[in-house]
Design a protein around this motif. Structure first.
Motif: not given
Length: 532
Positions: A148-151, A509-514
């Protein structure tokens, strides 16, 4: 950073979250200490009791991966108590009505069990940040290296927007970059979604502009990330990757899921590594090309505050070492790729200035004294130390409706302990440089696992014992260090030592955007190794 480094001395309230600045950015952190000496208050949100946390007025030892819940609850408190900058919101933002309605349900009482922090502390954090005049946000990879890095970043932006802390002296949102030229690399297009100058790869005008400049037809779509490239390494079909160039990165030590990473690199038909030392990654390469180090290089770097600075070679490079631009240009010319007829670093930088609007007013001569911070859109422009002072580039700052979600993996009976990773003051990144200095070894010669003494007693572990630490991806052995710096139920180690390859464990897991990996959260099991 939205604000210059000098502004770090002028906040009324400092909010440091996901950053161990006194160890990872010790020089910049001295400015915060000056601000505190002058009377500034500081909030630190960090699971560990770091040196920065110890000098904070308020420390929130939140559970790893719970940042969004904390930030939603702080926003709730700010709105409830009327600490909004109404004038700024009405004139310079969009989506504020929906956002203020959205945060009504996210009370400190809701966030407390998620963050594992008393609701009163969350309340206090919201009141303190909201009342600051100004309040400044500082963060690093503890915010971005999550699914959730972008969040997380957008949630911080919401706080700054609702309190008007953008474009002001001593305020802003300030990501502290992890290396000297991370900002500059992004400026030059070393991100898959953008051409140089953050011009989108999906924008038809940008595609046309760079196709004409480079003399080659460019597809109007963003490139793949390193995560995708490693996943596709050795695969058949049009998406398969069979050759790779790695420049200045020790991938097999710093990347998540080390076993997967090594397998991917070994499946390539051809791997080329450019570096200043024979790193663990270089040892896997078919060809290693020696690069010049900083004191041997003429060039340019752009630092965390967007300041464009010259690098000047002080000594001659050893052996056959060459600057990175020279090596890459040579490879391109041997491949028959046009546009790489550079004779100097000056030629490369001046091309960047001709193509990037944020550098358009600069050239090699103008950056001689390191005076300018981008954007510098014209030759007579003085530079922009502080972003967003009068307007946002896209018109209005957009509030985002963010919800909390758990990390990709959570603790359970099999893996009941939270692992978080980071850096230590004495070891720079993967020790490619500092690990070759005997002086540094005197300060830090091995890696260890921080375990709370009460957890250690329950697990039958003493100071200096070796333990096995396992995740769903693998197992490592590491020496135990008993300290209350890490809270109960959470352990910490750095990723710096190749001899203790902690990134065998990470990569859930990985951020879905970045597609940034969740390196800061990993459920593990810890067992004593008897007799070792």
């Amino acid at each position: 950073m939205s604000n210059p480094l000098s502004d770090m001395e002028h906040p009324d309230v400092i909010f440091a979250i996901g950053t161990n600045m006194t160890e990872c950015h010790p020089v910049a952190a001295t400015r915060l200490k000056k601000a505190i000496t002058r009377g500034a208050k500081m909030i630190v949100a960090d699971p560990r009791q770091t040196r920065l946390a110890k000098i904070a007025d308020l420390h929130l030892p939140i559970r790893v991966g719970s940042d969004v819940a904390l930030l939603l609850a702080m926003a709730h408190v700010i709105a409830r108590e009327g600490l909004l900058d109404r004038d700024f919101i009405e004139k310079r933002t969009a989506g504020n009505h929906e956002f203020l309605e959205h945060i009504k349900e996210f009370t400190p009482a809701w966030a407390a069990p998620i963050c594992e922090v008393d609701a009163a502390l969350i309340e206090q954090a919201g009141l303190l940040y909201g009342a600051g005049d100004p309040s400044a946000i500082f963060y690093t990879l503890g915010i971005t290296e999550h699914i959730c890095g972008v969040d997380n970043v957008q949630s911080l932006c919401n706080l700054a927007l609702m309190t008007g802390n953008l474009g002001n002296l001593g305020g802003g949102i300030n990501p502290m970059r992890g290396q000297n030229n991370i900002q500059g690399a992004g400026d030059c297009g070393a991100v898959p979604a953008n051409f140089p100058g953050f011009q989108p790869c999906s924008d038809p005008e940008s595609v046309k502009k760079f196709s004409e400049a480079y003399g080659i037809e460019i597809d109007p779509e963003k490139g793949i990330t390193k995560v995708t490239a490693l996943n596709n390494a050795g695969k058949d079909g049009p998406e398969g990757i069979h050759a790779m160039l790695i420049d200045g990165e020790n991938t097999v030590v710093s990347d998540p899921d080390k076993n997967h990473c090594e397998k991917a690199l070994k499946s390539l038909e051809h791997l080329v590594v450019i570096d200043i030392f024979m790193t663990e990654t270089a040892e896997l390469a078919d060809i290693v090309l020696p690069a010049t180090a900083f004191a041997e290089t003429d060039g340019v770097q752009t630092n965390t505050e967007r300041r464009v600075q010259r690098l000047r070679a002080a000594v001659k490079p050893p052996g056959e070492a060459k600057p990175d631009w020279w090596i890459i240009s040579g490879i391109a010319k041997h491949m028959g790729t046009p546009g790489f007829e550079f004779e100097s670093a000056k030629d490369v930088f001046n091309e960047l200035c001709s193509l990037s609007p944020i550098y358009e007013g600069l050239d090699w001569e103008r950056i001689d004294n390191g005076k300018y911070q981008w954007p510098v859109p014209a030759k007579d422009h003085p530079g922009t130390p502080r972003l967003h002072e009068k307007e946002f580039k896209n018109g209005r700052g957009l509030f985002k409706l963010i919800g909390y979600r758990d990390p990709a993996e959570v603790i359970d009976k099999e893996f009941p302990v939270w692992l978080t990773t980071g850096r230590r003051l004495q070891a720079y990144h993967t020790r490619t440089q500092t690990g070759r200095s005997s002086g540094i070894d005197y300060l830090l010669d091995e890696e260890s696992l921080e375990i709370h003494p009460e957890d250690a007693a329950q697990w039958g572990i003493n100071e200096g014992d070796f333990v096995k630490m396992s995740s769903r991806r693998g197992t490592i052995e590491i020496k135990a260090r008993l300290t209350d710096r890490s809270p109960r139920g959470t352990v910490f180690t750095s990723f710096s030592f190749a001899s203790v390859p902690v990134n065998i464990l990470t990569g859930s897991g990985y951020d879905p955007v970045t597609e940034t990996a969740e390196l800061k959260v990993c459920p593990v099991a810890i067992r004593l190794i008897p007799g070792k």
